[in-house]
Design a protein around this motif. Sequence first.
Motif, PDB file in Angstrom:
ATOM      1  N   TRP A   1     -34.321  69.771  33.970  1.00 48.08           N
ATOM      2  CA  TRP A   1     -33.273  70.092  33.130  1.00 48.08           C
ATOM      3  C   TRP A   1     -31.797  70.040  33.458  1.00 48.08           C
ATOM      4  O   TRP A   1     -31.071  69.935  32.877  1.00 48.08           O
ATOM      5  CB  TRP A   1     -33.584  71.471  32.277  1.00 48.08           C
ATOM      6  N   ARG A   2     -31.762  70.110  34.710  1.00 45.42           N
ATOM      7  CA  ARG A   2     -30.330  69.979  35.486  1.00 45.42           C
ATOM      8  C   ARG A   2     -29.797  68.666  35.079  1.00 45.42           C
ATOM      9  O   ARG A   2     -30.456  67.675  35.770  1.00 45.42           O
ATOM     10  CB  ARG A   2     -30.244  70.530  36.903  1.00 45.42           C
ATOM     11  N   GLY A   3     -28.670  68.569  34.688  1.00 49.63           N
ATOM     12  CA  GLY A   3     -27.952  67.318  34.443  1.00 49.63           C
ATOM     13  C   GLY A   3     -28.225  66.680  33.128  1.00 49.63           C
ATOM     14  O   GLY A   3     -27.966  65.554  32.661  1.00 49.63           O
ATOM     15  N   ASN A   4     -29.276  67.375  32.485  1.00 47.12           N
ATOM     16  CA  ASN A   4     -30.031  66.896  31.303  1.00 47.12           C
ATOM     17  C   ASN A   4     -29.794  67.931  30.241  1.00 47.12           C
ATOM     18  O   ASN A   4     -28.756  67.713  29.452  1.00 47.12           O
ATOM     19  CB  ASN A   4     -31.490  66.632  31.264  1.00 47.12           C
ATOM     20  N   PHE A   5     -30.674  68.719  30.127  1.00 55.41           N
ATOM     21  CA  PHE A   5     -30.217  70.075  29.202  1.00 55.41           C
ATOM     22  C   PHE A   5     -28.933  70.711  29.589  1.00 55.41           C
ATOM     23  O   PHE A   5     -28.129  71.014  28.868  1.00 55.41           O
ATOM     24  CB  PHE A   5     -31.495  70.796  29.188  1.00 55.41           C
ATOM     25  N   TYR A   6     -28.968  70.963  30.958  1.00 56.49           N
ATOM     26  CA  TYR A   6     -27.878  71.785  31.598  1.00 56.49           C
ATOM     27  C   TYR A   6     -27.043  70.721  31.979  1.00 56.49           C
ATOM     28  O   TYR A   6     -27.174  69.658  32.507  1.00 56.49           O
ATOM     29  CB  TYR A   6     -28.395  72.503  32.873  1.00 56.49           C
ATOM     30  N   PRO A   7     -25.539  71.104  31.585  1.00 60.36           N
ATOM     31  CA  PRO A   7     -24.397  70.272  32.244  1.00 60.36           C
ATOM     32  C   PRO A   7     -24.636  70.177  33.768  1.00 60.36           C
ATOM     33  O   PRO A   7     -25.049  70.793  34.455  1.00 60.36           O
ATOM     34  CB  PRO A   7     -23.250  70.937  31.917  1.00 60.36           C
TER      35      PRO A   7
END
Length: 296
Positions: free
Chosen positions: A19-25
């Motif tokens: 999710w890091r760099g996808n859902f999370y900025p």
Amino acid sequence: MAKHGDIRIGVSGWTYRPWRGNFYPAKLVQRQELSYAAHQFNALEINGTFYGMQVPKAFRKWTGAVPEGFVFAVKGPRYLTHMLRLKDPEPPLANFFASGPLVMGEKLGPVLWQFPERFRFDAERIEAFFKLLPHDTKEAAALAHRHDHRLRAPADYGDGVRRRVRHAVEIRHESFRDPAFIALLRKYGVALVCADTVDWPLLMDVTTDFVYCRLHGSVELYNSGYSDDELDVWAKRVRNWAAGKATDGHFVTGPTADGRKRDVFVFFDNTDKLKAPGDAKGLMERVGVRWDADFA
């Protein structure tokens, strides 16, 4: 006056590397992930409590990271459900409530009890467990005082304010497709989790005054996303549950259309391919859930 109960929609857990760099900025530091997720959704499931005993400090940290009005669903420990299989449940149940969930105050939502796939319906064992479940924080604190030596930190019994404690059960074996099980859920005010997956029974009997739904992926467990048409179907179900018109679905004892408002909790658990956050957002939009908490 609202014509329906409170609707809470979110995801199961929040610590997922993909999710890091996808859902999370991309530049969001990991310690801010919970806060970020809690500003996108008005509820989240805590998974860590399932895998191991926590401490009050952890619950305080989680509670302090989310905005007012937010609610956590807390998974009960697998030690009780998967290892002991509900045998002699009082000590681990007392330990769980002594380990910190009561410090969450108004942010403590339902407790989710997830049964293992090979665990069969045993009416006597299930009822013995249900009898022990506390239905408010006073009862939970009294139970917590009976903890044993296995706590990892000093017990915390909350602030003494009486608040409701709700319970939901997710079953994964066909033997639970039994009217006797539904009757026990209703007798003790426990919700039957509506679990959408091809791997386990999909049952939608309404058994208490709230509904708990977990969407694991309708085609491939934990992997498949939900199409626009599928989200439309689930949105209609959520609205009907909240308004007391649960007539569509798969039932053991039949639909419930009593017009009684019910709170509804829906969590997407189809996390492996980054589907859960977008699907949860899509469902929120369809049912008109607006969560305007600004992430700083």
